[in-house]
Write an enzyme that holds these catalytic residues in place. Sequence first.
Site, PDB file in Angstrom:
ATOM      1  CE  LYS B 173      -3.575   2.702   0.261  1.00  0.00           C
ATOM      2  NZ  LYS B 173      -4.546   2.925   1.306  1.00  0.00           N
ATOM      3  CE  LYS B 241      -2.483   7.249   7.434  1.00  0.00           C
ATOM      4  NZ  LYS B 241      -3.537   6.227   7.427  1.00  0.00           N
TER       5      LYS B 241
END
Lengths: 297, 297
Positions: B173, B241
């Site tokens: 990811k 993030k």
Amino acid sequence: MTEAVGYLGLGLMGTPMTRNLLAAGYPVVVYNRTRAKAEALAAEGAQVADSPAEVARRAPVILACLADAAAVEAVVSGPGGLLETVGAGQVFVDMTTSSPPVSIRLARALAEKGAEMLDAPVSGADVGAIEGTLSIMVGGKRPVFERVLPIFRVLGRRITLMGDRVGAGGYAKLANQIMVATHLASMGEALVFGAKAGLDLTQLEEALSGGAANSEILRLKASKVLSGEFTPGARSTVQVKDLDYIADSMEALGFSLPVVQLVGTLYRELIDMGHGDEDHSAIVRVFEKLAGVEARA
Amino acid sequence: MTEAVGYLGLGLMGTPMTRNLLAAGYPVVVYNRTRAKAEALAAEGAQVADSPAEVARRAPVILACLADAAAVEAVVSGPGGLLETVGAGQVFVDMTTSSPPVSIRLARALAEKGAEMLDAPVSGADVGAIEGTLSIMVGGKRPVFERVLPIFRVLGRRITLMGDRVGAGGYAKLANQIMVATHLASMGEALVFGAKAGLDLTQLEEALSGGAANSEILRLKASKVLSGEFTPGARSTVQVKDLDYIADSMEALGFSLPVVQLVGTLYRELIDMGHGDEDHSAIVRVFEKLAGVEARA
């Protein structure tokens, strides 16, 4: 009778474009620095000229697709160049991926002789040139664009006037190259990250292509990285040339963009590593060196 | 009888995933920090638990999709966390986009209680969660993956075991996010370059999307930049993030990649400029500031 078209530069792009013009019924007057390539096209109906100046004597519209901005300057202002013979009513259409500040300078020199110029770089590579499906990004005055449009329609499919000044075509092509070079770097980093993390890279490529990370570059070039087969395609030295023109353009316009600037530095590093003649997807080698891992599937 | 599934975190992703599990006939035991969101799903058949520990008492397989790695740590090791009750034969499936080094640590803690873990982040956003068409990238042991596969099939369409260790899903990811963040920066630079050069940006976007510069990001996000409408979508704070997790992962694996590192710096600059709650395509604002021009059509 259809008016003659001149063509300067019979490389991977110019040769098929000339063939398409001949097939569409245009008389084409060609010039190439290495005369043999012009002679080869004479057998297919092209007329061979000895210099750009001679082409300009015989054809009102003169196209060129050359290696770089220096080559364009040579055919315009060099010995035997267009400026020696070109005059009112003629149009020089430069399809080279060139430096817009250079294009703007050459347009001024041509204007002093009464001639017009368009800058009209293409994307779609040699396949697009052969099939006549190039995307052509044009800068220049609209009436001049409209005069040349029937010729563009023979060569390409998506033909866009990007702005009403010479340079607009080149700037659009360079904006395109900002994305191409950065997407190649980005794909390289993602695959090296995956390799370092021990992922199956075939599955990673499949996952990446299925969502928001997908790109035309991933579709066209991931297999080169994963196989380590860097036969060009587009050479890394050509990518560096485009990145230099992007840097020149930013300097001329008085600003700087950090990501493409960094990507330019990384491509120069790739050339220093000795991989300039490999496909531009070889930029992955710079990241492989940093990570100490190869991104092969 | 079908065994119960636990679900921790009923946000934009967790709520529709829970609905799809209920629709597929699974009893679902839900926990959410703000209990009201869990109560809302009780009306649709979900059973509400007071803590992750209670979920683990009632469901052998427990899924989660949370805001960040800290939130995952809280539901696993915090007060009332999974570790208080979880035991042999149970599986924790973390679908959060989290930090792989954190996932690896939590997997070890769960293993000490005899429980298994998969990290299984998704791409496809809230639409994919609603339609059950998520792409799911999984890391962990194959038998555990196969046990959970029927549940994954309810939630997503492209389900891939990226590697046989926890962390592999998260690394995949993050490789995806390297490309997403860099493609957004690249699009921003190309459009600002075009704006500064005086191009018609609607035509530029059309030219870019027609060739090698095209990307899923260009397709999804160019209209946001050209309209100046930066309603999220995915918030810039979330992009930061992910970029932090990419940096953490590279540090843990002992290497560094320059382009994504620079893009991380630029995103933090965007947050400092006060645009953290805007869509991540707002990264263009950093380049607009550098060039002194807006990239609007």
